[in-house]
Design an enzyme around this catalytic site. Structure first.
Site, PDB file in Angstrom:
ATOM      1  N   ASP A   1       0.785  -1.428  -0.025  1.00  8.73           N
ATOM      2  CA  ASP A   1      -0.010  -0.210   0.089  1.00  8.73           C
ATOM      3  C   ASP A   1       0.892   1.314   0.072  1.00  8.73           C
ATOM      4  OD1 ASP A   1      -1.877  -1.811   0.347  1.00  8.73           O
ATOM      5  OD2 ASP A   1      -2.757  -1.445   2.317  1.00  8.73           O
TER       6      ASP A   1
ATOM      7  N   LYS B   1      -6.705  -4.862  -2.991  1.00  7.56           N
ATOM      8  CA  LYS B   1      -7.354  -5.510  -1.729  1.00  7.56           C
ATOM      9  C   LYS B   1      -8.126  -4.698  -1.294  1.00  7.56           C
ATOM     10  CE  LYS B   1      -3.403  -4.325   1.498  1.00  7.56           C
ATOM     11  NZ  LYS B   1      -4.273  -3.525   2.440  1.00  7.56           N
TER      12      LYS B   1
ATOM     13  N   CYS C   1      -2.008  -2.358   8.031  1.00  2.00           N
ATOM     14  CA  CYS C   1      -2.009  -3.372   6.994  1.00  2.00           C
ATOM     15  C   CYS C   1      -0.749  -4.304   6.825  1.00  2.00           C
ATOM     16  CB  CYS C   1      -1.973  -2.651   5.356  1.00  2.00           C
ATOM     17  SG  CYS C   1      -3.607  -1.869   5.372  1.00  2.00           S
TER      18      CYS C   1
HETATM   19  N1  TIU Z   1      -2.590   0.538   4.395  1.00  3.13           N
HETATM   20  C1  TIU Z   1      -2.877   0.619   5.549  1.00  3.13           C
HETATM   21  O1  TIU Z   1      -2.296   0.232   6.402  1.00  3.13           O
HETATM   22  N2  TIU Z   1      -4.345   1.132   5.574  1.00  3.13           N
HETATM   23  C2  TIU Z   1      -4.657   2.061   6.568  1.00  3.13           C
HETATM   24  O2  TIU Z   1      -6.021   2.392   6.695  1.00  3.13           O
HETATM   25  N3  TIU Z   1      -3.862   2.301   7.575  1.00  3.13           N
HETATM   26  C3  TIU Z   1      -3.823   3.384   8.509  1.00  3.13           C
HETATM   27  O3  TIU Z   1      -3.106   3.140   9.587  1.00  3.13           O
HETATM   28  N4  TIU Z   1      -4.991   3.948   8.705  1.00  3.13           N
END
Ligand code: TIU
Length: 241
Positions: free
Chosen positions: A29, A134, A167
């Site tokens: 991500d 995802k 994530c």
């Molecule tokens: N990629 C991921 O960690 N998505 C989130 O929403 N992370 C947060 O820390 N909010």
């Protein structure tokens, strides 16, 4: 020479041994909306510099991993434009006036195809590198990641990206339950909250490596340097005529 020699990375709670051909670099991500100034993350009041410090170490690791010809896989968190894969609770939790699917600074927030959903240019996937879209926090939930890894004969993962406690942690836990070994380089993962970053890493390596191993990018690069030296040593020399 063995076709898949073992490399050793100095790590906690003990050295991580991996076979390059069956180990993938999984980058979680690294999307514009989470990392870029002016993106959704910053709009929510988060300090994106905490995530941006991971870009350079990820670039170094990615460049060397690619140079070694090893497998790279990227993920993106996001939803279909019609939001039919968005759990209603995920949409409303937080009671924020702006949420997933609404117009944000870089297009509709966490919607596939929008600018903010894309991966930052510094770590942009190559055409041959799978990108897993995802809908959840874990990269295995409602995706074909597990089948892809099985088809590629991947047994071990080096997991980097953001955020450490959300994530990355969820993905490492999911991977662990599916029988993959995971190594997390601390400088290649980040959180908006330094204390969650620290505890997120501690949780992975606690209890003898309950979910996996923790190291840093330098330790992985050192192991890869050994890989390159072995390749060089085993290169067939030209026969004299
Ligand atoms: N990629 C991921 O960690 N998505 C989130 O929403 N992370 C947060 O820390 N909010």
């Amino acid at each position: 020479m063995k076709t898949n020699p073992i490399l050793v990375v100095e790590a906690e709670p003990y050295p991580f041994e991996f076979a390059p051909a069956t180990c993938a670099l999984l980058i979680i991500d690294m999307q514009r909306d989470f990392l870029e100034p002016g993106g959704f993350g910053e709009m929510l009041g988060n300090d994106v510099s905490q995530l941006r410090r991971t870009i350079e170490p990820n670039q170094r690791l990615l460049a060397t991993w690619r140079a070694a010809g090893l497998q790279v896989i990227h993920t993106r968190e996001g939803h279909r434009p019609d939001l039919t894969d968005l759990p209603p609770v995920k949409k409303i939790r937080g009671r924020s006036p702006t949420s997933i699917g609404d117009a944000g600074p870089m297009g509709r927030i966490l919607v596939r195809g929008e600018d903010g959903h894309d991966i930052i240019s510094e770590l942009y996937p190559r055409p041959e590198e799978p990108v897993i879209d995802k809908p959840g926090k874990g990269a295995f939930y409602a995706t074909d990641l597990h089948s892809i890894l099985q088809h590629l004969n991947i047994r071990q993962l080096i997991v980097t990206g953001v955020t450490t406690e959300v994530c990355v942690n969820t993905t490492v836990r999911e991977a662990n339950d599916r029988g993959y070994d995971c190594l997390v380089p601390a400088d290649c993962v980040g959180s908006y909250f330094p204390e969650f970053h620290e505890m997120g890493l501690k949780m992975i390596k606690a209890q003898g490596g309950i979910f996996g191993w923790v190291s840093d990018s330098a330790a992985i690069l050192a192991a890869l340097a050994c890989h390159f030296r072995r390749l060089q040593k085993n290169k067939p020399t030209k026969q004299r005529k």
